[in-house]
Design a protein around this motif. Structure first.
Motif, PDB file in Angstrom:
ATOM      1  N   ARG A   4       0.829  -1.203   0.000  1.00  0.00           N
ATOM      2  CA  ARG A   4       0.000   0.000   0.000  1.00  0.00           C
ATOM      3  C   ARG A   4       0.862   1.252   0.000  1.00  0.00           C
ATOM      4  O   ARG A   4       1.993   1.268   0.477  1.00  0.00           O
ATOM      5  CB  ARG A   4      -0.963  -0.005   1.185  1.00  0.00           C
ATOM      6  CG  ARG A   4      -0.489   0.603   2.509  1.00  0.00           C
ATOM      7  CD  ARG A   4       0.748  -0.010   3.098  1.00  0.00           C
ATOM      8  NE  ARG A   4       1.019   0.306   4.473  1.00  0.00           N
ATOM      9  CZ  ARG A   4       1.703   1.377   4.929  1.00  0.00           C
ATOM     10  NH1 ARG A   4       2.183   2.273   4.086  1.00  0.00           N
ATOM     11  NH2 ARG A   4       1.916   1.540   6.216  1.00  0.00           N
ATOM     12  N   ALA A   6       0.392   5.084   1.431  1.00  0.00           N
ATOM     13  CA  ALA A   6      -0.527   5.696   2.390  1.00  0.00           C
ATOM     14  C   ALA A   6      -0.203   7.173   2.608  1.00  0.00           C
ATOM     15  O   ALA A   6       0.287   7.562   3.653  1.00  0.00           O
ATOM     16  CB  ALA A   6      -0.447   4.938   3.712  1.00  0.00           C
ATOM     17  N   PRO A   7      -0.453   8.007   1.601  1.00  0.00           N
ATOM     18  CA  PRO A   7      -0.069   9.413   1.734  1.00  0.00           C
ATOM     19  C   PRO A   7      -0.950  10.183   2.718  1.00  0.00           C
ATOM     20  O   PRO A   7      -2.117   9.853   2.887  1.00  0.00           O
ATOM     21  CB  PRO A   7      -0.271   9.960   0.316  1.00  0.00           C
ATOM     22  CG  PRO A   7      -1.332   9.105  -0.270  1.00  0.00           C
ATOM     23  CD  PRO A   7      -1.122   7.735   0.318  1.00  0.00           C
ATOM     24  N   SER A   8      -0.353  11.181   3.333  1.00  0.00           N
ATOM     25  CA  SER A   8      -1.116  12.134   4.140  1.00  0.00           C
ATOM     26  C   SER A   8      -1.412  13.317   3.235  1.00  0.00           C
ATOM     27  O   SER A   8      -0.492  13.896   2.660  1.00  0.00           O
ATOM     28  CB  SER A   8      -0.283  12.592   5.332  1.00  0.00           C
ATOM     29  OG  SER A   8       0.085  11.483   6.102  1.00  0.00           O
ATOM     30  N   GLU A  40      -4.246   8.827   4.539  1.00  0.00           N
ATOM     31  CA  GLU A  40      -4.056   8.987   5.983  1.00  0.00           C
ATOM     32  C   GLU A  40      -4.363  10.428   6.372  1.00  0.00           C
ATOM     33  O   GLU A  40      -3.481  11.275   6.481  1.00  0.00           O
ATOM     34  CB  GLU A  40      -2.643   8.555   6.373  1.00  0.00           C
ATOM     35  CG  GLU A  40      -2.394   7.106   5.946  1.00  0.00           C
ATOM     36  CD  GLU A  40      -1.440   6.321   6.826  1.00  0.00           C
ATOM     37  OE1 GLU A  40      -0.423   6.886   7.257  1.00  0.00           O
ATOM     38  OE2 GLU A  40      -1.727   5.132   7.074  1.00  0.00           O
ATOM     39  N   TYR A 198      -1.408   8.401  14.189  1.00  0.00           N
ATOM     40  CA  TYR A 198      -0.895   7.653  13.035  1.00  0.00           C
ATOM     41  C   TYR A 198      -0.532   6.201  13.351  1.00  0.00           C
ATOM     42  O   TYR A 198      -0.976   5.275  12.673  1.00  0.00           O
ATOM     43  CB  TYR A 198       0.299   8.409  12.421  1.00  0.00           C
ATOM     44  CG  TYR A 198       1.228   7.506  11.658  1.00  0.00           C
ATOM     45  CD1 TYR A 198       0.839   6.965  10.436  1.00  0.00           C
ATOM     46  CD2 TYR A 198       2.459   7.132  12.185  1.00  0.00           C
ATOM     47  CE1 TYR A 198       1.668   6.092   9.751  1.00  0.00           C
ATOM     48  CE2 TYR A 198       3.288   6.264  11.513  1.00  0.00           C
ATOM     49  CZ  TYR A 198       2.897   5.739  10.297  1.00  0.00           C
ATOM     50  OH  TYR A 198       3.703   4.872   9.640  1.00  0.00           O
ATOM     51  N   CYS A 202      -2.466   3.130  11.525  1.00  0.00           N
ATOM     52  CA  CYS A 202      -1.634   2.437  10.549  1.00  0.00           C
ATOM     53  C   CYS A 202      -1.660   0.935  10.812  1.00  0.00           C
ATOM     54  O   CYS A 202      -1.820   0.133   9.888  1.00  0.00           O
ATOM     55  CB  CYS A 202      -0.226   3.017  10.675  1.00  0.00           C
ATOM     56  SG  CYS A 202       0.910   2.347   9.500  1.00  0.00           S
ATOM     57  N   ARG A 216       8.140   1.978   3.138  1.00  0.00           N
ATOM     58  CA  ARG A 216       7.891   3.382   3.452  1.00  0.00           C
ATOM     59  C   ARG A 216       9.189   4.110   3.745  1.00  0.00           C
ATOM     60  O   ARG A 216      10.262   3.498   3.790  1.00  0.00           O
ATOM     61  CB  ARG A 216       6.919   3.486   4.628  1.00  0.00           C
ATOM     62  CG  ARG A 216       7.447   2.855   5.897  1.00  0.00           C
ATOM     63  CD  ARG A 216       6.357   2.890   6.976  1.00  0.00           C
ATOM     64  NE  ARG A 216       6.760   2.144   8.149  1.00  0.00           N
ATOM     65  CZ  ARG A 216       5.909   1.677   9.060  1.00  0.00           C
ATOM     66  NH1 ARG A 216       4.613   1.906   8.925  1.00  0.00           N
ATOM     67  NH2 ARG A 216       6.345   1.010  10.113  1.00  0.00           N
ATOM     68  N   GLU A 219      12.136   7.600   7.705  1.00  0.00           N
ATOM     69  CA  GLU A 219      11.746   8.326   8.923  1.00  0.00           C
ATOM     70  C   GLU A 219      10.728   7.559   9.762  1.00  0.00           C
ATOM     71  O   GLU A 219      10.514   7.882  10.913  1.00  0.00           O
ATOM     72  CB  GLU A 219      11.190   9.704   8.558  1.00  0.00           C
ATOM     73  CG  GLU A 219       9.883   9.615   7.799  1.00  0.00           C
ATOM     74  CD  GLU A 219       9.539  10.886   7.033  1.00  0.00           C
ATOM     75  OE1 GLU A 219      10.468  11.522   6.532  1.00  0.00           O
ATOM     76  OE2 GLU A 219       8.340  11.203   6.957  1.00  0.00           O
ATOM     77  N   HIS A 220      10.109   6.540   9.185  1.00  0.00           N
ATOM     78  CA  HIS A 220       9.124   5.758   9.950  1.00  0.00           C
ATOM     79  C   HIS A 220       9.730   4.559  10.668  1.00  0.00           C
ATOM     80  O   HIS A 220       9.021   3.838  11.364  1.00  0.00           O
ATOM     81  CB  HIS A 220       7.986   5.299   9.034  1.00  0.00           C
ATOM     82  CG  HIS A 220       7.125   6.428   8.573  1.00  0.00           C
ATOM     83  ND1 HIS A 220       6.332   7.138   9.440  1.00  0.00           N
ATOM     84  CD2 HIS A 220       6.961   7.007   7.365  1.00  0.00           C
ATOM     85  CE1 HIS A 220       5.691   8.096   8.775  1.00  0.00           C
ATOM     86  NE2 HIS A 220       6.075   8.032   7.506  1.00  0.00           N
TER      87      HIS A 220
END
Ligand code: GLU
Length: 487
Positions: A4, A6-8, A40, A198, A202, A216, A219-220
């Protein structure tokens, strides 16, 4: 196999986001799996529908077709695991928060922002990580519910297990990653108003939407620890995670606005082709097993594999991007290229022949001078059928006493020909005839003819340009110059 993106929706689609989407798309297509788009949008202050619309349009332009998600045009959901916008899934998050509250793995916490700030300051002074120490951690659910019934405002906080153990997982890009469980304190799942954070959404969504692979941004990586804890708390199986390399500008600083364009939309407007932009961003963190630099989408799908993703930072090199674009542009069938150019010509106000043979011929001449689509505007401007401009620079030619005669001779030479277009050889012969008849050479010959063709004494080479201008149009332009001379 399900991936997936999953943009904000809090701004434009960034090239970094596009790369994440591309890798998810390529991986799913390579494996015959599904690629899903999830929005998101739980950050109510920063998320906008406009931004969502733009990001979806950019993904569509890039050609990353998703199998489930929110349709770019209608903004309607499609797929069996919707809704695909987190703002429409609040009741689902609530249900799972309740589960965690009931099982004692989460609790209502009534700490105020001020109280948390005091704790933070104290931790900082003592050199400890700024973790929240909630006195409500030991409250029972009934105690918490009672306080809420009395008007207390609570967040739902995850109770981090007191285990002194490591959370480990194998990152698809980085290999073994281990976090000590005491790296995080009890963290928020639902804010005071019931809005989930988030990390919580998520996990719930990735689990319920049956994701098998999460690729992704780097940074995550640190969020993954919290997410693993939630999976464990809910007894759900986590997907595999891969954290992609960071993208740096050519100065080795994190790619940002300072480096110029960073949004997909800006590249689109600057005349980049979606296939070239995709090719270029694919190579920021992945390499072709055949060491190919220029790849079509189907070649990328065929060659993509996770083991060729690099963890080292990738450098966004604009010069290379332009080169990649030029390769795609020049390899494109002319009819297709013309279609891509049309909106740019229109926007610049150019009117060009709709004869496909002419378009084809002109592209054979000009495409080698083009790197991006917008380069065509100035190349084609002298060929525009609407309006012929006599520029200020023509003055020097107009000041020459021989000019009127040269332009008249030029017009007569054109009039004596009969084909629709003037070939290069016919042009050179006509030019020689003007030279002999008007008894001029050098500037006195070339300047007036150039002005009669392009409105100024400098610019593109005439022997290239003239065969692309209809003879009738060349005569008209010469007449316009003659009129101008008389006036
Ligand atoms: N909405 C997050 C972002 O835009 C996605 C993070 C994830 O893929 O888990 O960064």
């Amino acid at each position: 196999m399900r991936t997936r993106f999953a943009p904000s929706p809090t701004g434009y689609l960034h090239v970094g986001g596009a790369r994440t989407a591309l890798y998810c798309y390529l991986y799913a297509k390579n494996k015959g799996g599904k690629f899903i788009l999830r929005v998101e949008d739980t950050d109510e202050e920063r998320s906008t529908e406009d931004s969502m619309r733009m990001q979806l349009a950019d993904l569509k332009w890039l050609g990353y077709h998703y199998d489930e998600g929110v349709d770019a045009d209608t903004l309607k959901d499609f797929g069996a695991y919707g809704p695909y916008r987190q703002s429409q899934r609040k009741n689902i998050y609530k249900e799972y928060a309740d589960k965690l509250l009931k099982s004692g793995q989460a609790y209502y916490c009534f700490l105020t922002d001020e109280e948390i700030e005091v704790q933070r300051q104290a931790s900082m002074k003592a050199g400890r990580p700024p973790q929240v120490n909630s006195p409500y951690r030991d409250w029972t659910l009934a105690q918490g519910e009672k306080k809420i019934a009395e008007g207390g405002k609570a967040v739902v906080r995850f109770r981090v297990p007191d285990l002194n153990r490591e959370y480990k997982f194998t990152d698809l890009v980085r290999g073994e990653v281990a976090f000590p469980s005491d790296m995080v304190g009890d963290f928020v799942l639902l804010r005071t108003g019931g809005m989930p954070v988030y990390n919580f959404c998520c996990v719930i969504d990735d689990a319920l939407m049956k994701m098998t692979h999460v690729l992704r941004a780097e940074e995550h990586l640190s969020n993954t620890l919290r997410q693993l804890m939630i999976y464990e708390g809910l007894d759900m199986k986590p997907p595999e995670f891969g954290h992609l390399s960071i993208i740096l500008g050519s100065d080795r600083q994190k790619l940002s606005k300072r480096h110029g364009a960073t949004s997909v939309n800006e590249y689109k407007e600057r005349g980049y082709l979606p296939e070239a932009l995709s090719n270029f961003i694919a190579l920021l963190g992945w390499s072709s097993p055949k060491a190919q630099e220029i790849l079509s989408m189907s070649e990328m799908i065929e060659q993509f594999s996770l083991d060729r993703l690099h963890s080292a930072a990738a450098i966004f090199d604009e010069v290379k991007l332009k080169w990649v674009n030029a390769q795609h542009l020049r390899a494109m069938p002319h009819a297709e290229l013309w279609q891509r150019l049309t909106p740019f010509f229109k926007q610049a106000g150019l009117v060009l022949s709709d004869d496909p043979n002419w378009q084809d011929r002109s592209l054979s001449v000009y495409k080698t001078s083009m790197e991006v689509l917008t380069d065509a505007i100035e190349l084609y401007r002298p060929l525009s059928l609407n309006g012929f401009t006599i520029y200020d620079e023509a003055k020097e030619a107009f000041a020459m006493p021989t000019t009127p005669n040269v332009v008249r001779e030029w017009r007569d030479q054109l009039a004596a020909l009969s084909d629709e277009f003037v070939s290069e050889a016919q042009f050179l012969a006509a030019q020689d005839a003007v030279k002999a008849k008007a008894q001029v050479k050098g500037k006195e010959l070339f300047f007036p003819i150039r002005v009669a063709v392009v409105g100024k004494p400098h610019g593109a080479e005439l022997k290239i340009l003239i065969p692309l201008l209809a003879r009738k149009l060349l005569i008209e332009r010469a007449e316009t110059v003659l009129k101008h001379l008389k006036a």
